[in-house]
Enzyme design. Structure first.
Site, mmCIF file in Angstrom:
data_model
loop_
_atom_site.group_PDB
_atom_site.id
_atom_site.type_symbol
_atom_site.label_atom_id
_atom_site.label_comp_id
_atom_site.label_asym_id
_atom_site.label_seq_id
_atom_site.Cartn_x
_atom_site.Cartn_y
_atom_site.Cartn_z
ATOM 1 N N CYS A 2 59.522 21.521 86.621
ATOM 2 C CA CYS A 2 59.394 21.291 88.067
ATOM 3 C C CYS A 2 58.705 22.493 88.697
ATOM 4 O O CYS A 2 58.475 23.503 88.056
ATOM 5 C CB CYS A 2 60.775 21.139 88.682
ATOM 6 S SG CYS A 2 61.783 19.910 87.872
ATOM 7 N N ARG A 27 52.820 20.593 87.879
ATOM 8 C CA ARG A 27 54.047 20.746 87.063
ATOM 9 C C ARG A 27 54.933 19.520 87.129
ATOM 10 O O ARG A 27 55.970 19.466 86.458
ATOM 11 C CB ARG A 27 54.838 21.977 87.522
ATOM 12 C CG ARG A 27 54.104 23.297 87.398
ATOM 13 C CD ARG A 27 54.916 24.432 88.020
ATOM 14 N NE ARG A 27 56.114 24.677 87.249
ATOM 15 C CZ ARG A 27 56.176 25.507 86.208
ATOM 16 N NH1 ARG A 27 55.079 26.138 85.833
ATOM 17 N NH2 ARG A 27 57.282 25.697 85.544
ATOM 18 N N TRP A 74 60.003 17.053 88.399
ATOM 19 C CA TRP A 74 59.674 16.253 87.215
ATOM 20 C C TRP A 74 61.043 15.910 86.634
ATOM 21 O O TRP A 74 61.687 16.750 85.995
ATOM 22 C CB TRP A 74 58.820 17.043 86.230
ATOM 23 C CG TRP A 74 58.691 16.375 84.896
ATOM 24 C CD1 TRP A 74 59.489 16.535 83.801
ATOM 25 C CD2 TRP A 74 57.708 15.412 84.503
ATOM 26 N NE1 TRP A 74 59.077 15.738 82.772
ATOM 27 C CE2 TRP A 74 57.987 15.044 83.157
ATOM 28 C CE3 TRP A 74 56.629 14.826 85.122
ATOM 29 C CZ2 TRP A 74 57.217 14.107 82.440
ATOM 30 C CZ3 TRP A 74 55.858 13.905 84.405
ATOM 31 C CH2 TRP A 74 56.155 13.554 83.104
ATOM 32 N N ASN A 100 64.672 24.515 88.337
ATOM 33 C CA ASN A 100 63.789 24.059 87.260
ATOM 34 C C ASN A 100 64.512 24.363 85.954
ATOM 35 O O ASN A 100 64.917 25.502 85.727
ATOM 36 C CB ASN A 100 62.451 24.806 87.320
ATOM 37 C CG ASN A 100 61.538 24.408 86.175
ATOM 38 O OD1 ASN A 100 61.685 23.315 85.624
ATOM 39 N ND2 ASN A 100 60.632 25.290 85.790
ATOM 40 N N GLY A 101 64.735 23.328 85.123
ATOM 41 C CA GLY A 101 65.424 23.538 83.840
ATOM 42 C C GLY A 101 66.427 22.424 83.602
ATOM 43 O O GLY A 101 66.401 21.396 84.264
ATOM 44 N N GLU A 483 47.360 9.714 62.821
ATOM 45 C CA GLU A 483 47.386 10.485 64.081
ATOM 46 C C GLU A 483 46.296 11.541 64.087
ATOM 47 O O GLU A 483 45.614 11.735 65.088
ATOM 48 C CB GLU A 483 48.769 11.105 64.273
ATOM 49 C CG GLU A 483 48.906 12.039 65.459
ATOM 50 C CD GLU A 483 48.612 11.394 66.811
ATOM 51 O OE1 GLU A 483 48.500 10.150 66.886
ATOM 52 O OE2 GLU A 483 48.458 12.143 67.787
ATOM 53 N N LYS A 487 43.293 11.779 66.873
ATOM 54 C CA LYS A 487 43.027 12.988 67.663
ATOM 55 C C LYS A 487 41.543 13.340 67.589
ATOM 56 O O LYS A 487 40.892 13.607 68.585
ATOM 57 C CB LYS A 487 43.877 14.151 67.164
ATOM 58 C CG LYS A 487 45.338 14.050 67.481
ATOM 59 C CD LYS A 487 45.710 14.391 68.904
ATOM 60 C CE LYS A 487 45.868 13.306 69.881
ATOM 61 N NZ LYS A 487 46.646 12.143 69.682
ATOM 62 N N GLU A 490 39.266 10.716 69.431
ATOM 63 C CA GLU A 490 39.320 10.541 70.888
ATOM 64 C C GLU A 490 38.800 11.750 71.651
ATOM 65 O O GLU A 490 38.386 11.611 72.792
ATOM 66 C CB GLU A 490 40.714 10.154 71.370
ATOM 67 C CG GLU A 490 41.796 11.169 71.174
ATOM 68 C CD GLU A 490 43.125 10.696 71.773
ATOM 69 O OE1 GLU A 490 43.127 10.026 72.808
ATOM 70 O OE2 GLU A 490 44.164 10.996 71.184
ATOM 71 N N HIS A 506 40.938 1.113 46.780
ATOM 72 C CA HIS A 506 40.747 -0.286 47.184
ATOM 73 C C HIS A 506 39.586 -0.434 48.163
ATOM 74 O O HIS A 506 39.559 -1.345 48.970
ATOM 75 C CB HIS A 506 42.048 -0.808 47.810
ATOM 76 C CG HIS A 506 43.202 -0.740 46.877
ATOM 77 N ND1 HIS A 506 43.369 -1.596 45.815
ATOM 78 C CD2 HIS A 506 44.227 0.145 46.809
ATOM 79 C CE1 HIS A 506 44.469 -1.277 45.151
ATOM 80 N NE2 HIS A 506 45.010 -0.223 45.733
ATOM 81 N N LYS A 607 44.794 8.763 80.710
ATOM 82 C CA LYS A 607 46.041 9.294 80.160
ATOM 83 C C LYS A 607 47.060 8.174 79.973
ATOM 84 O O LYS A 607 47.831 8.168 79.030
ATOM 85 C CB LYS A 607 46.609 10.368 81.092
ATOM 86 C CG LYS A 607 47.893 11.025 80.572
ATOM 87 C CD LYS A 607 47.688 11.661 79.209
ATOM 88 C CE LYS A 607 48.978 12.139 78.590
ATOM 89 N NZ LYS A 607 48.796 12.484 77.155
#
Ligand code: AGP
Length: 612
Positions: A2, A27, A74, A100-101, A483, A487, A490, A506, A607
């Site tokens: 946050c 944030r 957040w 924040n936390g 993955e 990465k 993209e 194969h 996103k």
């Protein structure tokens, strides 16, 4: 993650608080609020939504005062709404606090405070703090704060004001950043990071863990929780706004890659109970025991989250003996298949807004199925519509390419696997304990890999001009091969494909030549399939393929077989995805930078894919 802001001095606080909140919005911003002290009156305004919504409302409800605090949230605990927005208050609404936390022991503190007559309004962990400070207040605010914080477990960066001591702004930190901007003697701005401060001053003091600052118009005092006085030196901020938001990294993606020791720790926080040999997943509650009894699991997700789900399949089947299928959200939602109430359905999503995953969730609920979420964004549509779920606690992920959310998703899946294995008694307690201890070590092992980032940067320089890559892995590392290929695709626009290593014969092996680098995940030498991976490497070598191997520290044999080796620490096989993915994230990042690509905002991508 946050954003916190506070001001004390001769000026009207509101413009400074709003400017700071705007600077801190990166944030996280699901809800915002401010509180001011004017003479001995406390006023406040909070709202769901962004800072702009608060600015609109402040045109109607004008707040006055030159002492105040603000917060952009957040959410970690409690839906994003006005009640859960910060500041949070004591019963009398005379003490306001922003945080924040994560307060790990807030449930027990809340219970104790309720027994002492405190009434709570929000679902947040934060709200226990103003009530706890008020419980201890007997005329000395600093002492009450020190006594309260001694009882707190977890991470906090806090700022608070109190109408009974209207000349003080108190801030404290443990585990979450807090910076004091020194505008002049008796004029201070406090914030989560200097972006909210440098419009007014570049003279700052960084609080350290366990420190409390009392800021007044006469000056500043910094002490420990045990009231030991501390002298801190003033530093000068050299970064510009953008560099601060990225914590000095050139891109959000690299910042988020390097955040992973902390974000994995946050995903484990309060859940990996090694002493008790158990796992606590509060968001699932009693559902965990019911999930442990199902015959089958189905996971629906997209992109990187689908890859995490695939790791989950190997985890659930190999360790909890639980048959699992992983479906692309876009395919599952149209399948002509009835929903089976005896199946546990999971959806995985960083944003919690991906349309195909959301529609899969709704299909399951329409079929009266139970669907559980593994989501990063608290209060997102998917999170709100699931039966129950587990949040990642990875903080906002700004870079389009998912990095820290992947490792946090896999971390949560590993926790869930161990919880299910314990309940299904598929592994002995001794094995469960050794797997838990291995999981506990992951954050520091990730940190040790990140320290070697320059080796990957050199590899990227050497291989950035190739236009095709293959990524190969087996078992737990087949999803990691997928993955790694995603990465690279993209963010550098290089064509890359991931395959199970044995699949080479194969068909794909016909692609091998000197122009086709092959990244092979060849870790976990004790695994029965390791020798098979070596066989695959030999096959590629025989066709002049260039091989980049990710191998376990100490494996000298492999250096004779491949062109490049990047070593990672040894861990329990089921956790290799959490370590193997790190060099692949870095390789894709540095290659994309070498190719001059827009790493944080790659072409054609968003996103969160909220369209179908
Ligand atoms: C991965 O790097 C991409 N950003 C993309 O594949 C992403 O994982 C996918 O769109 C799913 O997003 P979600 O996790 O927010 O649902």
């Amino acid at each position: 993650m946050c954003g916190i802001i506070g001001y004390i001095g001769p000026k009207n606080a509101i413009p400074i608080l709003l400017n700071g909140l705007n600077r801190l919005e990166y944030r996280g911003y699901d809800s915002v609020g401010v509180s001011l002290i004017n003479q001995d009156e406390l006023s406040y305004l909070k709202t769901k939504g962004r800072v702009a919504a608060l600015e609109e409302q402040l045109k109607e409800k004008r707040l006055q005062g030159n002492l105040g605090i603000g917060h952009s949230r957040w959410a970690t605990h409690g839906q994003p709404n006005e009640i859960n927005a910060h500041p949070q208050f004591d019963c009398q609404k005379e003490l306001a606090l922003v945080h924040n936390g994560i307060i790990e022991n807030y449930t027990s503190l809340k219970k104790w405070l309720k027994q002492h007559g405190h009434r709570f309004c929000s679902d947040t962990d934060t709200e226990v703090l103003p009530h706890l400070i008020r419980e201890y207040y007997q005329g000395d605010l600093l002492l009450a704060v020190q006594q309260a914080l001694h009882l707190v477990e977890g991470a906090y960066g806090i700022a608070l004001v109190f109408s009974k001591e209207p000349d003080k702004l108190i801030v404290a930190r443990y585990g979450s950043p807090l910076v004091i901007g020194v505008v002049a003697r008796g004029e201070y701005i406090v914030a989560s990071d200097p972006t909210a401060i440098i419009d007014y001053t570049k003279q700052v003091i960084y609080l350290d863990d366990g420190e409390i600052a009392v800021l007044t118009r006469q000056g500043m005092k910094i002490v420990t929780l045990d009231n030991v006085r501390i002298d801190k030196k003033i530093q000068v901020v050299k970064w510009n706004l953008e560099e601060i938001a990225k914590s000095g990294f050139p891109h959000f993606m690299l910042k988020e890659i390097f955040e992973q020791p902390k974000t994995i720790t946050n995903s484990l926080r309060g859940r990996l109970l090694v002493k008790e040999k158990d796992i606590s997943l509060g968001g699932l509650g009693d559902w965990l025991d019911r999930i442990a009894k199902v015959k089958r699991v189905v996971i629906a997700a997209c992109g990187t989250s689908w890859h995490a789900g695939l790791v989950g399949e190997y985890l659930f089947e190999n360790i909890a003996n639980l048959p699992t299928e992983v479906e692309y959200g876009s395919e599952f939602r149209y399948k002509q298949i009835s929903i089976d109430p005896s199946v546990a359905y999971f959806v995985i999503s960083q944003s919690g807004e991906t349309a195909d995953t959301l529609q899969s969730l709704r299909k399951i609920k329409q079929g009266k199925g139970n669907v559980f979420g593994i989501v990063n964004t608290v209060g997102s549509t998917i999170a709100r519509e699931t039966t129950a779920g587990v949040y990642l606690h990875a903080g906002p992920e700004i870079g389009v390419a998912s990095t820290k959310s992947f490792t946090s998703q896999v971390t949560v899946l590993a926790l869930l696997t161990l919880a299910l294995a314990r309940r299904r008694k598929t592994i002995p307690l001794k094995e469960l304990e050794s797997r838990m201890i291995a999981l506990q070590k992951i954050p520091q092992q990730v940190a040790s890999i990140l320290k070697q980032h320059k080796k990957i940067k050199a590899l990227a320089k050497k291989y950035c001009r190739y236009n095709n890559f293959l990524y190969l892995g087996r078992g737990y590392n087949f999803p990691v091969a997928l993955e790694g290929a995603l990465k690279l695709k993209e963010i550098s626009y290089i064509h890359a494909e991931g395959y199970p290593a044995a699949e080479m014969k194969h068909g794909p092996i016909s692609l091998i030549d000197r122009q086709m680098p092959v990244v092979v995940l060849a870790t976990d030498t004790e695994d029965v399939i390791y020798q098979k991976v070596i066989n695959n490497i030999e096959e590629i070598k025989a066709r002049q393929g260039r091989i980049i191997a990710i191998a376990t520290e100490g494996n000298k044999q492999i250096t004779k077989l491949v062109d490049e080796v990047f070593y990672i620490p040894k861990t329990n096989g089921y956790l290799t995805p959490l370590l193997n993915v790190i060099p692949l994230q870095l390789l894709s990042y540095y290659i994309a930078v070498q190719r001059g690509c827009d790493v944080d905002k790659p072409r054609n991508l968003a996103k969160s894919v909220t369209v179908e």
